[in-house]
Design a protein around this motif. Structure first.
Motif, mmCIF file in Angstrom:
data_model
loop_
_atom_site.group_PDB
_atom_site.id
_atom_site.type_symbol
_atom_site.label_atom_id
_atom_site.label_comp_id
_atom_site.label_asym_id
_atom_site.label_seq_id
_atom_site.Cartn_x
_atom_site.Cartn_y
_atom_site.Cartn_z
ATOM 1 N N PRO A 116 0.774 -1.237 0.000
ATOM 2 C CA PRO A 116 0.000 0.000 0.000
ATOM 3 C C PRO A 116 0.810 1.295 0.000
ATOM 4 O O PRO A 116 0.258 2.350 -0.279
ATOM 5 N N LEU A 117 2.092 1.231 0.310
ATOM 6 C CA LEU A 117 2.864 2.455 0.491
ATOM 7 C C LEU A 117 3.579 2.854 -0.797
ATOM 8 O O LEU A 117 4.435 2.118 -1.300
ATOM 9 N N THR A 118 3.217 4.022 -1.335
ATOM 10 C CA THR A 118 3.904 4.577 -2.501
ATOM 11 C C THR A 118 4.607 5.843 -2.060
ATOM 12 O O THR A 118 4.007 6.720 -1.425
ATOM 13 N N ALA A 164 2.605 9.226 -0.818
ATOM 14 C CA ALA A 164 1.312 9.353 -1.488
ATOM 15 C C ALA A 164 0.205 9.090 -0.475
ATOM 16 O O ALA A 164 0.226 8.086 0.231
ATOM 17 N N MET A 165 -0.737 9.999 -0.409
ATOM 18 C CA MET A 165 -1.883 9.857 0.493
ATOM 19 C C MET A 165 -3.037 9.130 -0.209
ATOM 20 O O MET A 165 -3.788 8.408 0.416
ATOM 21 N N ASN A 166 -3.166 9.372 -1.512
ATOM 22 C CA ASN A 166 -4.241 8.795 -2.299
ATOM 23 C C ASN A 166 -3.812 8.835 -3.755
ATOM 24 O O ASN A 166 -3.032 9.694 -4.154
ATOM 25 N N CYS A 167 -4.325 7.912 -4.531
ATOM 26 C CA CYS A 167 -4.054 7.910 -5.968
ATOM 27 C C CYS A 167 -5.387 8.010 -6.692
ATOM 28 O O CYS A 167 -6.172 7.064 -6.683
#
Length: 153
Positions: A64-66, A140-143
Motif C-alpha cells: 500500500p505504500l507509494t 502518497a496519500m491517495n491515488c
C-alpha cells in the motif's frame, strides 16, 4: 521507426488490453491476423513496444505504500550516474527512476509493503551508498489516477 495508422491502432489496442487474442485484435482493426502479428513483431524489434504486462492492484497484494523519493548525489559524473541507475534498476521496490533537473538528481517511485520496509529500503540503498548526499521522501496519500497508456494521435 515511422508509425503508420495501423501501428498506432495496434499500440492503442494493446495498451488497453494486451491479453486480446490476435484474431480479436485483427477483427477490431479490420486487418488480418498475420499482418497484426508481423506489425507487433516489428514494433517489438524496433523498441517501440517494450513489453506486454499485467497491471496489479498494489493494495490487494499488500503493497500500500507509494513514496516519491528525491535523491541528491554527492558527486555527479557519467559513471556515477550510470552506477546509481543500475543500482535502482536492480531494486525490486523501485517502480521508476527518473534523472531530473533542478535541486535533486533523481526522482524515484518506490512501492513498499509497510513503513518499516520502506525504512529498511532507505538504510540499505541510501545510507550504505556513500554517494547519496541527501534524499527526501514524499508519501502518497491517495491515488486518484494511475495510467500507463501513452495517448497516440
Amino acid at each position: 521507426m515511422n508509425l503508420d495508422r495501423l501501428d498506432t491502432q495496434i499500440l492503442d489496442q494493446l495498451q488497453q488490453d494486451a491479453s486480446l487474442p490476435l484474431r480479436a485484435l485483427a477483427d477490431k482493426l479490420n486487418a488480418s491476423p498475420a499482418t497484426c502479428q508481423r506489425r507487433i513483431a516489428q514494433l517489438k524489434a524496433s523498441g517501440v513496444l517494450l513489453k506486454q504486462v499485467a497491471i496489479v492492484d498494489r493494495l490487494k497484494v499488500g503493497r500500500p505504500l507509494t513514496v516519491f523519493v528525491s535523491v541528491e548525489l554527492d558527486k555527479q559524473n557519467d559513471a556515477l550516474l550510470r552506477n546509481f541507475e543500475k543500482r535502482m534498476s536492480a531494486e525490486p521496490d523501485v517502480m521508476a527512476c527518473y534523472e531530473v533537473s533542478g535541486e535533486f538528481d533523481f526522482l524515484l517511485v518506490v512501492n513498499a509493503a509497510s513503513m518499516e520496509r520502506y525504512h529498511a529500503f532507505t538504510r540499505e540503498v541510501f545510507s550504505s551508498n556513500n554517494n547519496v548526499r541527501n534524499f527526501k521522501s514524499t508519501f502518497a496519500m491517495n491515488c486518484s489516477k494511475f495510467e500507463t497508456r501513452i495517448p497516440l494521435a
